[in-house]
Design an enzyme around this catalytic site. Structure first.
Site, PDB file in Angstrom:
ATOM      1  CG  ASP A 199      21.826  33.737  -1.382  1.00  0.00           C
ATOM      2  OD1 ASP A 199      22.848  34.308  -0.961  1.00  0.00           O
ATOM      3  OD2 ASP A 199      21.495  32.593  -1.020  1.00  0.00           O
ATOM      4  CG  HIS A 200      24.064  39.276   0.982  1.00  0.00           C
ATOM      5  ND1 HIS A 200      23.466  38.558   1.967  1.00  0.00           N
ATOM      6  CD2 HIS A 200      25.321  39.520   1.425  1.00  0.00           C
ATOM      7  CE1 HIS A 200      24.321  38.377   2.960  1.00  0.00           C
ATOM      8  NE2 HIS A 200      25.465  38.949   2.654  1.00  0.00           N
ATOM      9  CG  HIS A 262      24.017  33.355   2.568  1.00  0.00           C
ATOM     10  ND1 HIS A 262      23.200  34.037   1.697  1.00  0.00           N
ATOM     11  CD2 HIS A 262      23.928  34.016   3.748  1.00  0.00           C
ATOM     12  CE1 HIS A 262      22.651  35.067   2.340  1.00  0.00           C
ATOM     13  NE2 HIS A 262      23.066  35.066   3.576  1.00  0.00           N
TER      14      HIS A 262
HETATM   15  C1  BG6 Z   1      22.730  37.299   6.402  1.00  0.00           C
HETATM   16  C2  BG6 Z   1      22.405  36.615   7.690  1.00  0.00           C
HETATM   17  O1  BG6 Z   1      21.987  36.772   5.353  1.00  0.00           O
HETATM   18  O2  BG6 Z   1      24.106  37.123   6.111  1.00  0.00           O
HETATM   19  C3  BG6 Z   1      23.284  37.116   8.827  1.00  0.00           C
HETATM   20  O3  BG6 Z   1      21.040  36.826   8.016  1.00  0.00           O
HETATM   21  C4  BG6 Z   1      24.730  37.031   8.450  1.00  0.00           C
HETATM   22  O4  BG6 Z   1      23.040  36.394  10.015  1.00  0.00           O
HETATM   23  C5  BG6 Z   1      24.976  37.655   7.091  1.00  0.00           C
HETATM   24  O5  BG6 Z   1      25.496  37.678   9.443  1.00  0.00           O
HETATM   25  C6  BG6 Z   1      26.392  37.426   6.624  1.00  0.00           C
HETATM   26  O6  BG6 Z   1      26.628  38.172   5.478  1.00  0.00           O
HETATM   27  P1  BG6 Z   1      28.076  38.687   5.120  1.00  0.00           P
HETATM   28  O7  BG6 Z   1      27.920  39.356   3.807  1.00  0.00           O
HETATM   29  O8  BG6 Z   1      28.493  39.591   6.236  1.00  0.00           O
HETATM   30  O9  BG6 Z   1      28.928  37.463   5.066  1.00  0.00           O
END
Ligand code: BG6
Length: 507
Positions: A199-200, A262
């Site tokens: 979950d980045h 997230h």
């Molecule tokens: C991803 C989603 O996990 O996270 C995308 O699939 C989204 O739809 C993205 O745009 C958002 O990540 P960040 O790091 O740009 O906030």
């Protein structure tokens, strides 16, 4: 009993700066989905940033696997372009040359065992040449339907000399049943501690800072509860649309794309009890308790939306239903807002208002802790008008930092009060660029530290909640689109808070 044994501290990603960490063992990193977007935009730029900072293992090999034809030469060229376009550091030929020499490419679709054999053979050669000792990270940056075949192929041919780690990108399943099925498949061949579910958001500095803020400071914890907090607002707002991902997004929608993972992770970190230490198990145990304590919101406490045409930064943009690959009558939601409750002693009756969506007015992710009003402001009515409850805002992105809103006296005669902000900004304080989430996460997989990944039970709790919300959605059909691009979502999202005498924070 808490422990400060040195080996425990070494495992702890939150206790020490990136620069002081161990260097991973020599190993091979195999990326499945090497021709995809994630590899170009995130993984390769992150590997390059690690190379710039000399954080990669001393002996290392990266194997890109994809169906597209190609060879080492074309892969290196493609990756050099990806780095030039997406890396946060300027392109340095010397760093690149060293990294490029470690890049290899294998074109195969794993549909038959010849793919397996080729990979096995290549890894064997690299092991011997670079003395990698059979240590491998397999990164699944492919669509979920491809998981089982690859996992089975890898599982059957494990190299027992070293260690094996499996990194799984989201989406982890489509609902609770499919997530369980996927876990069962993975567990047939890998142990839970070998599985790294990404979950980045957990790799973002500011998200980890939530833990530092709460648990490294004595002043917040005593007031971090229902007695002092009026409510919490979590916003994950994006101004971008769905880009070229209609195929995926039509199936996922905002609830599976952001809310299930997230958003709920941000909520869990905000609401969790202090863990006894920062080992992976302790942190996961506390997070999963919060996720378990979340109760299913009533249907009227959940709002969905879908963007129509509108303007983003002055540019006209199309409606969701007009995006390439989206059905003309699509009922997929691009916005969700909800009022959630964490049913435990710390948070009972304290609403957590959450909202997330695409094509909103601004790109911003924030966690706002709204404290209760001062019990008795002893000022005259006119002065008291300017007194607002304190709010602590964690700015996850952009403008990373933390800000505390307090009431202050306006200089001059008499007593006039206005809200001012005490701000901490990462850029100004640390004067260093922010690492990308994937840098930390890739490094952690090589170090075998799963603290910033999600465990199977967390993912399942997250799906349980999403499944119950989605089930209630089957009963009615909102009229979509219901918010113009470039706004803060449908009017019903405002009403959700107005009903409770509250309002969303405006950035
Ligand atoms: C991803 C989603 O996990 O996270 C995308 O699939 C989204 O739809 C993205 O745009 C958002 O990540 P960040 O790091 O740009 O906030």
């Amino acid at each position: 009993m808490s422990t400060t044994a040195p080996d425990r501290q070494q495992e702890n990603p939150l206790a020490e700066g990136l620069a002081l960490r161990r260097t991973p063992d020599p190993c091979a990193l195999v990326i499945f989905g090497a021709s995809g977007d994630l590899t170009h935009k995130k993984l390769m730029p992150a590997l390059y940033a690690l190379a710039v900072r000399r954080l990669l293992p001393p002996r290392f090999a990266i194997v890109g696997v994809a169906r597209t034809g190609g060879d080492d030469g074309s892969f290196r060229e493609d990756m050099a372009n990806a780095v030039k376009q997406h890396a946060r550091d300027p392109f340095r030929q010397d760093v690149w040359d060293e990294l490029a020499a470690q890049l290899h490419y294998l074109a195969t679709d794993f549909a038959d065992s010849s793919g397996e054999d080729k990979l096995h053979g290549l890894l064997g050669e690299l092991d011997e040449k670079e003395e990698l000792g059979g240590k491998r990270v397999f990164y699944l940056a492919v669509p979920p339907p491809a998981f089982p075949t690859i996992v089975e192929a890898l599982g059957k041919r494990r190299d027992e000399r070293g260690w094996t780690r499996l990194v799984v990108e989201k989406p982890f399943g489509h609902d609770l049943a499919s997530a369980k099925e996927l876990t069962a498949t993975l567990l047939e061949y890998f142990k839970e501690e070998e599985i790294f579910r990404i979950d980045h958001y957990l790799g973002k500095e500011t998200v980890q800072n939530m833990l530092a803020l709460r648990f490294a400071n004595g002043i917040f914890e005593p007031i971090w509860n229902r007695q002092f907090v009026d409510h919490v607002q979590i916003t994950v707002a994006e101004s971008i649309g769905i880009e070229a991902r209609a195929g995926y997004y039509e199936q996922a929608g905002a609830i599976r794309d952001i809310f299930q993972n997230h958003l709920l992770q941000l909520l869990a970190l905000t609401a969790m009890e202090p863990p006894i230490d920062f080992t992976s198990a302790s942190v996961h145990n506390e997070k999963v308790k919060v996720l378990r304590a979340l109760h299913t919101p009533a249907p009227r406490s959940v709002v969905r939306g879908q963007y129509g045409r509108g303007f983003i930064e002055g540019e006209e943009v199309v409606a969701y239903r007009e995006e390439a690959g989206v059905a003309a009558e699509s009922m997929t939601e691009t916005f969700v807002a909800a009022k959630l409750y964490v049913d435990n002693w710390r948070w009972a009756d304290t609403p957590f208002y959450v909202r997330m969506g695409k094509r909103l007015a601004r790109h911003e992710t924030t966690i706002a802790i709204q404290f209760k009003e001062a019990p008795h402001p002893p000022f005259e009515e006119s002065a008291a008008e300017g007194v607002r409850p304190n709010v602590l805002v964690v700015h996850v992105q952009p403008d990373e930092g933390v800000s505390l809103a307090i009431g202050a006296k306006v200089p001059g005669q008499g007593m006039t009060i206005r809200t001012v902000h005490m701000d901490f900004l990462y850029g100004g304080t640390f004067r260093t660029g922010m690492p990308e989430a994937y840098e930390r996460l890739i490094l952690d997989t090589m170090l075998g530290d799963s603290t910033l990944f999600t465990r199977a039970d967390e993912v399942e709790e997250q799906w349980l909640l999403v499944d119950s919300i989605v089930a209630a959605w089957q009963r009615d059909k909102p009229s979509f689109p219901n918010y113009p691009s470039g706004t803060w979502g449908p009017p019903s999202a405002e009403e959700l808070l107005h009903r409770d005498g509250r309002a969303w924070r405006r950035p």
